[in-house]
Design an enzyme around this catalytic site. Structure first.
Site, PDB file in Angstrom:
ATOM      1  N   ARG A  50     -13.628   5.250  -0.420  1.00  0.00           N
ATOM      2  CA  ARG A  50     -13.517   5.384   1.032  1.00  0.00           C
ATOM      3  C   ARG A  50     -14.564   6.381   1.520  1.00  0.00           C
ATOM      4  NH1 ARG A  50      -8.211   7.885   4.204  1.00  0.00           N
ATOM      5  NH2 ARG A  50      -9.425   9.408   5.375  1.00  0.00           N
ATOM      6  N   ASP A  71      -6.461  10.145  -2.154  1.00  0.00           N
ATOM      7  CA  ASP A  71      -7.141  11.239  -1.461  1.00  0.00           C
ATOM      8  C   ASP A  71      -8.537  11.473  -2.059  1.00  0.00           C
ATOM      9  OD1 ASP A  71      -5.032  11.468   0.261  1.00  0.00           O
ATOM     10  OD2 ASP A  71      -4.256  13.334  -0.548  1.00  0.00           O
ATOM     11  N   GLU A  89     -13.874   4.241   6.819  1.00  0.00           N
ATOM     12  CA  GLU A  89     -12.837   4.808   7.673  1.00  0.00           C
ATOM     13  C   GLU A  89     -13.352   5.092   9.080  1.00  0.00           C
ATOM     14  OE1 GLU A  89      -9.984   4.889   8.490  1.00  0.00           O
ATOM     15  OE2 GLU A  89      -8.877   6.556   7.607  1.00  0.00           O
ATOM     16  N   ASP A 105      -3.398   5.396  -2.104  1.00  0.00           N
ATOM     17  CA  ASP A 105      -4.314   6.379  -1.538  1.00  0.00           C
ATOM     18  C   ASP A 105      -4.330   7.594  -2.461  1.00  0.00           C
ATOM     19  OD1 ASP A 105      -5.593   8.326  -0.054  1.00  0.00           O
ATOM     20  OD2 ASP A 105      -4.292   8.151   1.701  1.00  0.00           O
ATOM     21  N   ASN A 133      -9.047  -0.667   8.111  1.00  0.00           N
ATOM     22  CA  ASN A 133      -7.860   0.149   8.341  1.00  0.00           C
ATOM     23  C   ASN A 133      -7.378  -0.027   9.774  1.00  0.00           C
ATOM     24  OD1 ASN A 133      -5.819   2.018   8.239  1.00  0.00           O
ATOM     25  ND2 ASN A 133      -7.157   3.811   8.166  1.00  0.00           N
ATOM     26  N   TYR A 167       0.845  -1.191   0.000  1.00  0.00           N
ATOM     27  CA  TYR A 167       0.000   0.000   0.000  1.00  0.00           C
ATOM     28  C   TYR A 167       0.876   1.235   0.000  1.00  0.00           C
ATOM     29  CZ  TYR A 167      -3.551   3.295   1.829  1.00  0.00           C
ATOM     30  OH  TYR A 167      -4.420   4.349   2.026  1.00  0.00           O
ATOM     31  N   HIS A 169      -7.863   4.196  -4.013  1.00  0.00           N
ATOM     32  CA  HIS A 169      -9.116   4.569  -3.358  1.00  0.00           C
ATOM     33  C   HIS A 169      -9.279   6.077  -3.334  1.00  0.00           C
ATOM     34  CE1 HIS A 169      -7.329   5.706   0.567  1.00  0.00           C
ATOM     35  NE2 HIS A 169      -6.618   4.587   0.530  1.00  0.00           N
ATOM     36  N   GLU A 185     -11.758   9.218  -1.602  1.00  0.00           N
ATOM     37  CA  GLU A 185     -12.539   9.433  -0.387  1.00  0.00           C
ATOM     38  C   GLU A 185     -13.546  10.566  -0.568  1.00  0.00           C
ATOM     39  OE1 GLU A 185      -9.619  11.979   2.445  1.00  0.00           O
ATOM     40  OE2 GLU A 185      -8.793  10.147   1.575  1.00  0.00           O
ATOM     41  N   ASP A 213      -0.855  15.738   6.345  1.00  0.00           N
ATOM     42  CA  ASP A 213      -1.796  15.019   5.481  1.00  0.00           C
ATOM     43  C   ASP A 213      -3.084  15.833   5.334  1.00  0.00           C
ATOM     44  OD1 ASP A 213      -3.021  13.044   3.981  1.00  0.00           O
ATOM     45  OD2 ASP A 213      -3.637  11.872   5.740  1.00  0.00           O
ATOM     46  N   CYS A 266      -6.590  14.037   7.936  1.00  0.00           N
ATOM     47  CA  CYS A 266      -6.362  12.636   8.290  1.00  0.00           C
ATOM     48  C   CYS A 266      -7.674  12.025   8.755  1.00  0.00           C
ATOM     49  CB  CYS A 266      -5.304  12.546   9.383  1.00  0.00           C
ATOM     50  SG  CYS A 266      -5.135  10.894  10.093  1.00  0.00           S
TER      51      CYS A 266
END
Length: 301
Positions: free
Chosen positions: A161, A91, A191, A89, A213, A48, A116, A118, A62, A126
């Site tokens: 996500r 975002d 998440e 990721d 996660n 990942y 993914h 989100e 982040d 985060c």
């Protein structure tokens, strides 16, 4: 030489097959290409690339400051050296739905097995911090649909996500997950679920592949692999574990070096030169180089 022996298409098909197998895939987050190689050597199923780790590696928080091009460049460096499927990721897709579409194609070109997206607003936070905000469900569905329509390899995994659990509650997060599947998501990443019961409720309600996660110091429990497999999850993600281990060791080493003026006491904790050379395949490079140097053209006409 140290490079992948498989094509992106092969890795994507393998990732799909693994997800369909019914067993739990354990997926640590790589911090660089070298660590991805170690993840493969240790026998893990996939690797990942965490947005939080990539941002921290650049000295950034982040909060959506990295770009799709920066992420794709690091991803390509990682996929070059490992035969494992790699999930990234991405975002929020780095902008509007059309940006999400371009992001997906950049990640395809980087040799990844999937990404993914989100449903947070931009700039994001985060996933285990307070104060998150999510976009309307319809806006995220359009984000997912744009990415799905831009996909050129049907085996490239599009995961959605949802961060809605902490903002709108569990039922709303489940409703959003179903809407994202309808929009084209192949898998769901819920998440910051609060406890084992919520993991079970999500599994009961959503019938696509699910990612759990298992990040440290977060909102939810650190469930072991056996528990997650019993719950029916498909991926156990350890996104920042290696980064935290490495940075903790670096801080300890720097303090020791500063206090003692020598690294001698740290030697037992270090990877040896011979092990470094073994991982990097120094001998293979030497063999390759010798073969090139010894090559001669046949006599001309």
């Amino acid at each position: 030489m140290l490079h992948t022996r498989t094509t992106p298409a092969e890795r994507r098909r393998r990732f799909r097959e693994q997800l369909a197998s019914g067993r739990l895939l354990k997926m640590p987050g790589a911090i660089n290409p070298y660590s991805a190689r170690l993840i493969e050597e240790t026998g893990f199923d996939a690797a990942y690339l965490s947005g939080a780790v990539l941002a921290a590696d650049l000295g950034l928080p982040d909060i959506g400051l990295t770009t799709s091009v920066e992420i794709a460049a690091r991803a390509q460096q990682v996929t070059r050296v490992t035969d494992l499927p790699v999930l990234v990721d991405a975002d929020t897709g780095f902008g509007e739905p059309m940006n999400a579409a371009r992001t997906l194609q950049l990640m395809e070109d980087a040799g990844l097995a999937g990404l993914h997206l989100e449903d947070q607003v931009n700039p994001k936070r985060c996933g285990h911090l307070d104060g998150k905000t999510v976009v309307p469900r319809a806006d995220m569905a359009r984000r997912v649909r744009a990415a799905a329509d831009a996909r050129r390899d049907p085996d490239f995994l599009l995961m959605a996500r949802t961060d809605a659990r902490a903002v709108e509650g569990l039922d709303a997060a489940i409703d959003r997950a179903k809407a994202y599947v309808d929009a084209g998501a192949d898998a769901i990443f819920p998440e910051a679920l609060a406890d084992e019961a919520e993991f079970a409720a999500f599994r009961k309600a959503v019938d696509v592949s699910l990612l759990a996660n298992m990040t440290e110091f977060g909102k939810g429990p650190l469930l072991d692999a056996a528990t997650l497999e019993d719950l029916g999850y498909n991926i156990a993600l350890y996104p920042v574990t290696l980064f935290r281990l490495a940075m903790g060791a670096i801080e300890d080493g720097l303090r020791t070096l500063a206090a003692r003026g020598t690294q001698e006491s740290l030697l037992p904790r270090m990877q040896t030169r011979s092990r470094l050379y073994e991982v990097l395949g120094y001998a293979d490079y030497a063999t390759f180089d010798a073969g090139v140097l010894d090559f001669t053209l046949p006599p001309g006409d």
